[in-house]
Design an enzyme around this catalytic site. Structure first.
Site, PDB file in Angstrom:
ATOM      1  N   ASP A   8      -0.643   4.373  -8.823  1.00 45.24           N
ATOM      2  CA  ASP A   8      -0.916   4.797  -7.449  1.00 45.24           C
ATOM      3  C   ASP A   8       0.117   4.087  -6.586  1.00 45.24           C
ATOM      4  O   ASP A   8      -0.011   2.902  -6.297  1.00 45.24           O
ATOM      5  CB  ASP A   8      -2.350   4.387  -7.066  1.00 45.24           C
ATOM      6  CG  ASP A   8      -2.653   4.609  -5.582  1.00 45.24           C
ATOM      7  OD1 ASP A   8      -1.787   5.161  -4.872  1.00 45.24           O
ATOM      8  OD2 ASP A   8      -3.762   4.223  -5.144  1.00 45.24           O
ATOM      9  N   LYS A  70       6.913   4.319   1.887  1.00 45.85           N
ATOM     10  CA  LYS A  70       6.494   5.659   1.459  1.00 45.85           C
ATOM     11  C   LYS A  70       6.656   6.696   2.573  1.00 45.85           C
ATOM     12  O   LYS A  70       6.879   7.867   2.321  1.00 45.85           O
ATOM     13  CB  LYS A  70       5.036   5.586   1.010  1.00 45.85           C
ATOM     14  CG  LYS A  70       4.517   6.845   0.320  1.00 45.85           C
ATOM     15  CD  LYS A  70       3.173   6.534  -0.301  1.00 45.85           C
ATOM     16  CE  LYS A  70       2.460   7.733  -0.839  1.00 45.85           C
ATOM     17  NZ  LYS A  70       1.175   7.338  -1.448  1.00 45.85           N
ATOM     18  N   GLU A 169      -3.072  12.681  -5.246  1.00 49.14           N
ATOM     19  CA  GLU A 169      -4.010  11.555  -5.222  1.00 49.14           C
ATOM     20  C   GLU A 169      -5.485  11.982  -5.254  1.00 49.14           C
ATOM     21  O   GLU A 169      -6.268  11.431  -6.041  1.00 49.14           O
ATOM     22  CB  GLU A 169      -3.729  10.690  -3.990  1.00 49.14           C
ATOM     23  CG  GLU A 169      -2.439   9.899  -4.138  1.00 49.14           C
ATOM     24  CD  GLU A 169      -1.856   9.429  -2.818  1.00 49.14           C
ATOM     25  OE1 GLU A 169      -2.536   9.561  -1.780  1.00 49.14           O
ATOM     26  OE2 GLU A 169      -0.716   8.944  -2.830  1.00 49.14           O
ATOM     27  N   ASP A 192      -9.978  11.032   1.429  1.00 48.79           N
ATOM     28  CA  ASP A 192      -9.138   9.868   1.120  1.00 48.79           C
ATOM     29  C   ASP A 192      -8.443   9.359   2.375  1.00 48.79           C
ATOM     30  O   ASP A 192      -7.488   9.962   2.856  1.00 48.79           O
ATOM     31  CB  ASP A 192      -8.105  10.273   0.049  1.00 48.79           C
ATOM     32  CG  ASP A 192      -7.156   9.111  -0.315  1.00 48.79           C
ATOM     33  OD1 ASP A 192      -7.167   8.078   0.378  1.00 48.79           O
ATOM     34  OD2 ASP A 192      -6.410   9.263  -1.294  1.00 48.79           O
TER      35      ASP A 192
HETATM   36  P1  ADP Z   1      -2.660   3.473   0.684  1.00 48.13           P
HETATM   37  O1  ADP Z   1      -3.229   4.497  -0.249  1.00 48.13           O
HETATM   38  O2  ADP Z   1      -2.093   4.093   1.927  1.00 48.13           O
HETATM   39  O3  ADP Z   1      -1.724   2.515   0.060  1.00 48.13           O
HETATM   40  P2  ADP Z   1      -5.121   1.963   0.530  1.00 48.13           P
HETATM   41  O4  ADP Z   1      -6.032   2.948  -0.084  1.00 48.13           O
HETATM   42  O5  ADP Z   1      -4.727   0.767  -0.244  1.00 48.13           O
HETATM   43  O6  ADP Z   1      -3.870   2.630   1.202  1.00 48.13           O
HETATM   44  O7  ADP Z   1      -5.772   1.518   1.896  1.00 48.13           O
HETATM   45  C1  ADP Z   1      -5.164   0.581   2.694  1.00 48.13           C
HETATM   46  C2  ADP Z   1      -5.841   0.585   4.016  1.00 48.13           C
HETATM   47  O8  ADP Z   1      -7.205   0.268   3.833  1.00 48.13           O
HETATM   48  C3  ADP Z   1      -5.253  -0.451   4.918  1.00 48.13           C
HETATM   49  O9  ADP Z   1      -5.132   0.067   6.226  1.00 48.13           O
HETATM   50  C4  ADP Z   1      -6.289  -1.564   4.851  1.00 48.13           C
HETATM   51  O10 ADP Z   1      -6.296  -2.314   6.029  1.00 48.13           O
HETATM   52  C5  ADP Z   1      -7.548  -0.774   4.713  1.00 48.13           C
HETATM   53  N1  ADP Z   1      -8.641  -1.528   4.106  1.00 48.13           N
HETATM   54  C6  ADP Z   1      -8.654  -2.173   2.913  1.00 48.13           C
HETATM   55  N2  ADP Z   1      -9.832  -2.743   2.699  1.00 48.13           N
HETATM   56  C7  ADP Z   1     -10.604  -2.447   3.786  1.00 48.13           C
HETATM   57  C8  ADP Z   1     -11.928  -2.761   4.185  1.00 48.13           C
HETATM   58  N3  ADP Z   1     -12.720  -3.510   3.419  1.00 48.13           N
HETATM   59  N4  ADP Z   1     -12.366  -2.269   5.371  1.00 48.13           N
HETATM   60  C9  ADP Z   1     -11.589  -1.524   6.154  1.00 48.13           C
HETATM   61  N5  ADP Z   1     -10.336  -1.202   5.843  1.00 48.13           N
HETATM   62  C10 ADP Z   1      -9.837  -1.667   4.679  1.00 48.13           C
HETATM   63 MG    MG Z   2      -3.885   5.782  -1.435  1.00 50.76          MG
END
Ligand code: ADP
Ligand code: MG
Length: 619
Positions: A8, A70, A169, A192
């Site tokens: 991912d 990205k 995804e 998502d």
């Molecule tokens: P991506 O797929 O874009 O890489 P992720 O699925 O890893 O992103 O999500 C990252 C986002 O989720 C970030 O904005 C992060 O701040 C937020 N995030 C991660 N954990 C939490 C949480 N417990 N509560 C709220 N937001 C969260």
């Molecule tokens: Mg993601």
């Protein structure tokens, strides 16, 4: 076949997973951390630093620490929003050239930066395996176009990985949720919300196979926007408390952004939190009490923006929310209680159908699904297949500047479809194939994926037949074949990494297509009526020339009047005047009825001719 790892490659965080003895697992680093921040710091000398260390270094070195790369994958300078984000590091986005990050005299491409992240994930996976993995399945947002998918593939190759498959995804996430065990024909919405992208997909289970009924989303909507809203609010508070101007100091901005994100994450489980930033400047420290309620108030508009995509996807799939069996949540930002409430409300989950399923870790589902897909490809999960859909319609430009759709939006891929076309001019030697992607009726309003010329054996117009075939392979890459049916001469052009990709937001395209639907249809009708008018006037004039003398004067005059009326409208349109499709159609109809006697006369003459040739009539 060796193991195929699942990756991912996220805007914010990246993960790697693999199927081990039939069980998909997310792999952890030597400190047990399963998320790797998608952050790359480029030092003045030596190798780039990736992940947690780079993320920590960001506050001190904002100008050389690359985040959210990205967003730039497969993007070009001309993309209006390429440099919209205040990221802290330099970004070169000029003209039609690919976006780069210039650091210490070197231009880093987004593929190279992503490859640094992938190398780390590959090594991390290798530690738990007998040998270093060679092949991977990498996920991308459903709305990535060809250029973005290809850039992702290239990043994998630069990291020394054979990229077996690029998959969406949300589709990967559904696999990880194990929804293949639901009853036949179950329908699932995948919501998502990550750091940088929002995707909503609707899937249906068919004999153990996931079929994507619709996808919708926005590649620029996510937790980053929530962070930005909070940072904006905190900057104001900071200013009111007599603190330094945040915009003037990249170091302070980075520290504030970091603190805001941490507070936001804490507020997913707590109702109040303290944001403390000691010694922002030697003489100023900042402290602020933030409640979950305040955060929700500030960020509700961001979360609310996901609603329209959910509704659009339902419409595209021809479903009502009651038709869904489950809604699954994916992406770190979906841990926020407000997001869960919102998703539940949008799909009406409160009364139990559809069911809001939050059983999986939303951060890890995508990587696990990619690993399962890797398992399918290497033969470990042979009972499951994945089918994706085209996010936008694909077609070619036809005469009159119209879009002729060959593969409609939301068609399941891989797919192969063709259509036959003919020439509009006599003895045309070649024809320009202009490949388009988008939802608008006028060719010019869609994205140009590329153009090429097919040579023709010259023939009278309408005689030459050309076959055009579109094939989208399992990676979503489009191959266009054009063939002169008479000579057999053909050309196959692959639209991968097409320089001509006009890379605006897919989402904007869909919005505009809805907004302009009425005008667009009117425009199409008008062009079609115009083409028809041109054909009939030409045929009528020829008919009058040969047989006009045989018609009573009154009928001839009627035809002349109708002809003049159509000609006047055509001239008006040519001069750029506005004429309606309806008025042109009416004139066409009047011309048709006026030419009725002429047409009958012509038909009689043709019949006589035929019979004469056959020698039936007495000489
Ligand atoms: P991506 O797929 O874009 O890489 P992720 O699925 O890893 O992103 O999500 C990252 C986002 O989720 C970030 O904005 C992060 O701040 C937020 N995030 C991660 N954990 C939490 C949480 N417990 N509560 C709220 N937001 C969260
Ligand atoms: Mg993601």
């Amino acid at each position: 076949m060796g193991k195929i790892i699942g990756i991912d490659l996220g805007t914010t965080n990246s993960l790697v997973a693999v199927v081990d003895s039939g069980i998909p697992l997310v792999l952890a680093d030597d400190q047990g951390r399963r998320l790797t921040p998608s952050v790359v710091r480029v030092p003045a000398s030596g190798d780039p630093v990736v992940g947690w260390e780079a993320k920590r270094a960001r506050a001190a070195h904002p100008k050389t620490t690359i985040t959210s790369i990205k967003r730039f994958m497969g993007r070009r300078g001309g993309d209006s929003d390429s440099t919209k984000d205040a990221l802290g590091y330099p970004v070169r986005a000029e003209g039609n050239a690919p976006v780069t990050v210039p650091l210490y005299g070197r231009e880093w491409t987004p593929e190279e930066v992503s490859a640094e992240i992938l190398k780390v994930l590959k090594t991390l996976a290798g530690e738990g395996m007998i040998e270093l993995p060679e092949a991977a399945v990498i996920t991308v947002p459903a709305y990535f176009n060809d250029a973005q998918r290809n850039a992702t593939r290239k990043a994998g190759e630069l990291a020394g990985l054979r990229v077996e498959r690029i998959i969406n995804e949300p589709t990967a996430a559904a696999l990880a949720y194990g929804l293949n065990s639901l009853k036949e024909k179950s329908k699932i919405a995948v919501y998502d919300l990550g750091g940088g992208t929002f995707d909503l997909s609707i899937l249906e289970l068919n004999k153990g196979v996931f079929q994507v009924l619709a996808t919708c989303g926005n590649t620029r909507l996510g937790g980053d926007d929530i962070d930005r809203a909070l940072v904006g609010f905190l900057s104001e508070q900071l200013g009111q408390a007599g603190g330094p101007a945040v915009t003037k100091d990249a170091g302070i901005a980075a520290r504030l952004a970091e603190a805001a994100e941490e507070a936001k994450i804490r507020l997913s489980t707590e109702t109040e939190t303290t944001i403390a930033l000691p010694f922002l400047t030697p003489e100023f420290s900042f402290e602020f009490e933030l409640s979950r309620e305040q955060l929700e108030c500030l960020t509700k508009p961001v979360v609310a923006r996901t609603r329209e995509y959910c509704l659009k996807a339902l419409t595209d799939a021809g479903l009502a929310s009651e038709d869904l069996d489950q809604v699954i949540l994916v992406g770190g930002q979906s841990r926020m209680p407000l997001v869960r409430e919102f998703a539940s409300e949008i799909f009406g989950c409160d009364d139990g159908k559809p069911e809001l399923n939050t059983t999986q870790n939303p951060d890890e589902a995508v990587a696990l699904g990619a690993a399962i897909q890797g398992g399918i490809l290497s033969g470990d999960f042979s009972d499951l297949l994945l089918l994706d859909v085209t996010p936008l319609s694909l077609g070619i430009e036809t005469f009159g500047g119209l879009m002729n759709v060959i593969i409609p939006r939301n068609t399941t891929i891989p797919v192969k479809r063709g259509e036959a076309f003919t020439t509009v001019a006599d003895y045309q030697k070649d024809v320009l194939i202009h490949v388009l992607q988008g939802e608008r009726e006028k060719a010019a309003d869609n994205w140009s994926l590329g153009r090429f010329t097919l040579e023709f054996e010259p023939q009278p117009k309408g005689m030459a037949k050309m076959g055009v075939q579109f094939e989208i392979d399992a990676d979503g890459i489009l191959h266009v074949l054009a063939r002169d049916i008479k000579s057999g001469n053909e050309k196959i052009v692959e639209m991968r990494s097409a320089v001509d990709v006009d890379d605006d937001d897919v989402q904007q395209m869909i919005e505009e297509s809805v907004e302009h639907a009425f005008d667009d249809i009117e425009e199409r009708r008008c062009v079609e009526a115009q083409l028809r008018a041109e054909q009939t006037t030409e045929a009528t004039r020829k008919g009058l020339e040969t047989y006009g003398g045989e018609l009573p004067g009154e009928q001839r005059a009627e035809i002349e009047t109708a002809l003049a009326e159509v000609a006047a409208l055509l001239t008006e349109k040519e001069k750029g005047g506005t004429i309606t499709a309806a008025s042109l159609k009416d004139s066409n109809a009047r011309l048709d009825s006026a030419t009725q006697p002429l047409a009958e006369l012509m038909m009689d003459r043709v019949m006589e001719q035929m019979l004469e040739n056959r020698g039936v009539l007495p000489g």
